[in-house]
Scaffold this motif. Structure first.
Motif, PDB file in Angstrom:
ATOM      1  N   ILE A  99       0.847  -1.192   0.000  1.00  0.00           N
ATOM      2  CA  ILE A  99       0.000   0.000   0.000  1.00  0.00           C
ATOM      3  C   ILE A  99       0.880   1.239   0.000  1.00  0.00           C
ATOM      4  N   HIS A 100       0.658   2.092  -0.979  1.00  0.00           N
ATOM      5  CA  HIS A 100       1.445   3.320  -1.126  1.00  0.00           C
ATOM      6  C   HIS A 100       0.551   4.521  -0.827  1.00  0.00           C
ATOM      7  N   HIS A 101       0.904   5.282   0.223  1.00  0.00           N
ATOM      8  CA  HIS A 101       0.136   6.458   0.632  1.00  0.00           C
ATOM      9  C   HIS A 101       0.858   7.737   0.222  1.00  0.00           C
ATOM     10  N   ARG A 102       0.101   8.778  -0.019  1.00  0.00           N
ATOM     11  CA  ARG A 102       0.651  10.116  -0.189  1.00  0.00           C
ATOM     12  C   ARG A 102      -0.394  11.133   0.263  1.00  0.00           C
ATOM     13  N   PRO A 103       0.015  12.312   0.733  1.00  0.00           N
ATOM     14  CA  PRO A 103       1.379  12.818   0.858  1.00  0.00           C
ATOM     15  C   PRO A 103       2.091  12.241   2.078  1.00  0.00           C
ATOM     16  N   LEU A 104       3.378  12.548   2.198  1.00  0.00           N
ATOM     17  CA  LEU A 104       4.192  11.975   3.262  1.00  0.00           C
ATOM     18  C   LEU A 104       3.662  12.344   4.635  1.00  0.00           C
ATOM     19  N   GLY A 105       3.260  13.598   4.822  1.00  0.00           N
ATOM     20  CA  GLY A 105       2.769  14.032   6.130  1.00  0.00           C
ATOM     21  C   GLY A 105       1.575  13.220   6.590  1.00  0.00           C
ATOM     22  N   ALA A 106       0.665  12.944   5.667  1.00  0.00           N
ATOM     23  CA  ALA A 106      -0.514  12.148   6.003  1.00  0.00           C
ATOM     24  C   ALA A 106      -0.116  10.720   6.336  1.00  0.00           C
ATOM     25  N   ALA A 107       0.849  10.167   5.583  1.00  0.00           N
ATOM     26  CA  ALA A 107       1.293   8.803   5.829  1.00  0.00           C
ATOM     27  C   ALA A 107       1.919   8.668   7.212  1.00  0.00           C
ATOM     28  N   LEU A 108       2.757   9.636   7.594  1.00  0.00           N
ATOM     29  CA  LEU A 108       3.401   9.576   8.903  1.00  0.00           C
ATOM     30  C   LEU A 108       2.383   9.715  10.027  1.00  0.00           C
ATOM     31  N   ARG A 109       1.426  10.606   9.861  1.00  0.00           N
ATOM     32  CA  ARG A 109       0.391  10.757  10.884  1.00  0.00           C
ATOM     33  C   ARG A 109      -0.436   9.486  10.996  1.00  0.00           C
ATOM     34  N   PHE A 110      -0.730   8.873   9.861  1.00  0.00           N
ATOM     35  CA  PHE A 110      -1.480   7.617   9.847  1.00  0.00           C
ATOM     36  C   PHE A 110      -0.712   6.541  10.606  1.00  0.00           C
ATOM     37  N   SER A 111       0.591   6.471  10.388  1.00  0.00           N
ATOM     38  CA  SER A 111       1.410   5.464  11.050  1.00  0.00           C
ATOM     39  C   SER A 111       1.403   5.643  12.556  1.00  0.00           C
ATOM     40  N   LEU A 112       1.503   6.887  13.012  1.00  0.00           N
ATOM     41  CA  LEU A 112       1.472   7.158  14.452  1.00  0.00           C
ATOM     42  C   LEU A 112       0.139   6.739  15.067  1.00  0.00           C
ATOM     43  N   GLU A 113      -0.931   7.020  14.343  1.00  0.00           N
ATOM     44  CA  GLU A 113      -2.252   6.635  14.835  1.00  0.00           C
ATOM     45  C   GLU A 113      -2.384   5.114  14.902  1.00  0.00           C
ATOM     46  N   MET A 114      -1.851   4.429  13.884  1.00  0.00           N
ATOM     47  CA  MET A 114      -1.902   2.962  13.873  1.00  0.00           C
ATOM     48  C   MET A 114      -1.086   2.376  15.033  1.00  0.00           C
ATOM     49  N   ARG A 115       0.060   2.968  15.298  1.00  0.00           N
ATOM     50  CA  ARG A 115       0.911   2.486  16.390  1.00  0.00           C
ATOM     51  C   ARG A 115       0.164   2.539  17.718  1.00  0.00           C
ATOM     52  N   GLU A 116      -0.582   3.622  17.922  1.00  0.00           N
ATOM     53  CA  GLU A 116      -1.334   3.780  19.169  1.00  0.00           C
ATOM     54  C   GLU A 116      -2.500   2.795  19.243  1.00  0.00           C
ATOM     55  N   ARG A 117      -3.233   2.647  18.133  1.00  0.00           N
ATOM     56  CA  ARG A 117      -4.417   1.786  18.137  1.00  0.00           C
ATOM     57  C   ARG A 117      -4.072   0.304  18.272  1.00  0.00           C
ATOM     58  N   LEU A 118      -2.909  -0.075  17.786  1.00  0.00           N
ATOM     59  CA  LEU A 118      -2.528  -1.491  17.775  1.00  0.00           C
ATOM     60  C   LEU A 118      -1.566  -1.870  18.894  1.00  0.00           C
ATOM     61  N   ALA A 119      -1.378  -0.959  19.837  1.00  0.00           N
ATOM     62  CA  ALA A 119      -0.485  -1.252  20.966  1.00  0.00           C
ATOM     63  C   ALA A 119      -0.940  -2.524  21.670  1.00  0.00           C
ATOM     64  N   GLY A 120      -0.007  -3.456  21.863  1.00  0.00           N
ATOM     65  CA  GLY A 120      -0.329  -4.719  22.501  1.00  0.00           C
ATOM     66  C   GLY A 120      -0.790  -5.796  21.537  1.00  0.00           C
ATOM     67  N   THR A 121      -1.071  -5.406  20.277  1.00  0.00           N
ATOM     68  CA  THR A 121      -1.494  -6.377  19.263  1.00  0.00           C
ATOM     69  C   THR A 121      -0.426  -6.574  18.203  1.00  0.00           C
ATOM     70  N   VAL A 122       0.112  -5.466  17.703  1.00  0.00           N
ATOM     71  CA  VAL A 122       1.202  -5.486  16.727  1.00  0.00           C
ATOM     72  C   VAL A 122       2.345  -4.668  17.311  1.00  0.00           C
ATOM     73  N   ASP A 123       3.540  -5.227  17.328  1.00  0.00           N
ATOM     74  CA  ASP A 123       4.673  -4.564  17.963  1.00  0.00           C
ATOM     75  C   ASP A 123       4.906  -3.171  17.381  1.00  0.00           C
ATOM     76  N   SER A 124       5.228  -2.215  18.238  1.00  0.00           N
ATOM     77  CA  SER A 124       5.392  -0.820  17.823  1.00  0.00           C
ATOM     78  C   SER A 124       6.539  -0.619  16.840  1.00  0.00           C
ATOM     79  N   SER A 125       7.464  -1.585  16.743  1.00  0.00           N
ATOM     80  CA  SER A 125       8.586  -1.449  15.811  1.00  0.00           C
ATOM     81  C   SER A 125       8.128  -1.450  14.356  1.00  0.00           C
ATOM     82  N   HIS A 126       6.899  -1.871  14.112  1.00  0.00           N
ATOM     83  CA  HIS A 126       6.376  -1.904  12.741  1.00  0.00           C
ATOM     84  C   HIS A 126       5.989  -0.499  12.231  1.00  0.00           C
TER      85      HIS A 126
END
Length: 409
Positions: free
Chosen positions: A377-404
């Motif tokens: 999956i290729h996202h753009r723009p970069l700012g949106a992609a990075l914000r999306f990743s941070l949100e995913m890291r928070e939502r998946l804490a304890g389910t998918v390791d934060s290193s992803h």
């Protein structure tokens, strides 16, 4: 009309007074629903401009309008939805409902009641299903339009930008023929609406919402606040230099937008397995549940994405990741699909984080069993992609390791 649509036949729903016209042939029917004071012929310009093969075009008059001014009541949303629904059933094929103004309320109710046949909704200048709720004094001005040609002409001029004079004359003549008591009932339909409009729509399929950019009645604020939030996935467009009757003011533009939407829909194509092509992926996004994604995935699926620092592997972790990702999007529309061998390419447009635009391409690879075993999956723009990743890291804490996921640093 073009030669492919020139052959027109009129049919009647059994045990009723609802007649409908059919043009052309195809595995899917586009059923057009007109708005307040209009008739079925208001869609002629759009239909004539459409060139996509494989579609049949169907038009009808709502009771009390057009060729049905002698119909008996009631003239309410329940009756209109029943009549249009009867046409959908009589066609006995997949349909896409294309509606304008008051007709959009009818179309949504039909889609809810006949969801097994309705593949998509196109809502042009949509009135909120819950109703407009104008002050009584203002609503009375609309109720009094029955039989008053000059008043109807004034309203159409006020709410349009580039309505051709000949079309204006025709529409005024059409509206003038509608009996005054019916006009009052029609105003009640779109002003009071249906109480189901106060909740999320039960219709979960793809929706395209459009408006004339200069429509003073159905404004961008109305659509943003009262229409879009009710649908799970909805794409939008605006027609420049057009008002409330964009389908008459700029029919070729509306036709092109509808055809682009049609190219993204999952019509009845044979599948050898739940995940073949892009349909399994699109259906999973429509459902937004882990089970929906699991049905499309192979056990050893690998997910790569610009929002991921390292890939996520395995059905359980990938379905958890995609389930949370689907819930972040406020709207998402698949705008183009292509396939080559085992690979399917899906181009999409979405909004998240309070209307932030996100664009992307998803590449699906399926294995020999027809299930998806690799996703990129290729996202753009970069700012949106990075914000999306941070949100995913928070939502998946304890389910998918934060290193992803990417970090704020």
């Amino acid at each position: 009309m073009t030669d492919a649509k020139a052959l027109t036949r009129t049919e009647r729903v059994a045990d009723g007074d609802t007649r409908f016209r059919r043009h052309g042939s195809g595995g899917t029917a586009l059923v057009f629903v007109h708005g307040f004071l209009d008739d079925q012929y208001v869609w002629d310009g759009v239909i004539d401009a459409m060139t996509a093969p494989g579609f049949e075009y169907v038009q009808l008059d709502l009771a009390g309008s057009g060729d049905r001014t002698s119909s008996r009541g009631p003239f309410d949303l329940t009756r209109f939805a029943r009549d249009v629904g009867a046409v959908v059933e009589a066609l006995d094929k997949s349909v896409v409902l294309v509606a304008q103004s008051m007709g959009t309320l009818v179309a949504e109710l039909v889609a809810v009641d006949h969801g097994d046949r309705v593949r998509g909704l196109v809502l042009l200048s949509p009135v909120p299903l819950a109703g407009v709720h104008l002050p009584n004094e203002t609503a009375e001005q609309f109720r009094s339009l029955g039989g008053n040609a000059e008043a109807q002409r004034a309203v159409r001029r006020q709410l349009s930008v580039s309505l051709p004079e000949a079309e204006l004359d025709r529409l005024v003549a059409v509206g003038e023929r509608i009996p005054a008591p019916v006009v009052r009932d029609l105003v009640t339909c779109w002003n009071e609406g249906d109480p189901r409009g106060n909740n999320a729509s039960p219709y979960r399929g793809p929706v395209l919402v459009g408006r004339g950019a200069e429509d003073g009645f159905v404004t961008d604020e109305v659509i943003t606040a009262r229409v879009l939030p009710r649908f799970q996935w909805a794409a939008t467009f605006a027609v420049d230099k057009a008002g409330h009757w964009a389908h008459v003011e700029a029919p070729a533009v509306v036709a092109a937008r509808v055809e682009t939407f049609l190219s993204t829909l999952p019509f009845d194509r044979p599948e050898t397995a739940p995940g073949q092509g892009g349909s399994g992926w699109r259906n999973a996004f429509a459902g937004k549940t882990a089970d929906d994604f699991a049905a499309a995935f192979a056990a050893d699926i690998v997910l790569e994405a610009s929002v991921l620092a390292i890939p996520v592997e395995g059905r359980e972790k990938v379905k958890a990741t995609m389930t949370q990702a689907s819930k972040i999007y406020e709207s998402l529309a698949f705008v183009r699909e292509a396939a080559q061998g085992a690979m399917t390419y899906l181009e999409w447009e979405a909004t998240a984080f309070g209307g932030m635009q996100i664009y992307g391409v998803t590449v699906l690879t399926k294995g020999g069993d027809g299930r998806i075993n690799h996703v990129a999956i290729h996202h753009r723009p970069l700012g949106a992609a990075l914000r999306f990743s941070l949100e995913m890291r928070e939502r998946l804490a304890g389910t998918v390791d934060s290193s992803h996921f990417h970090t704020a640093e």
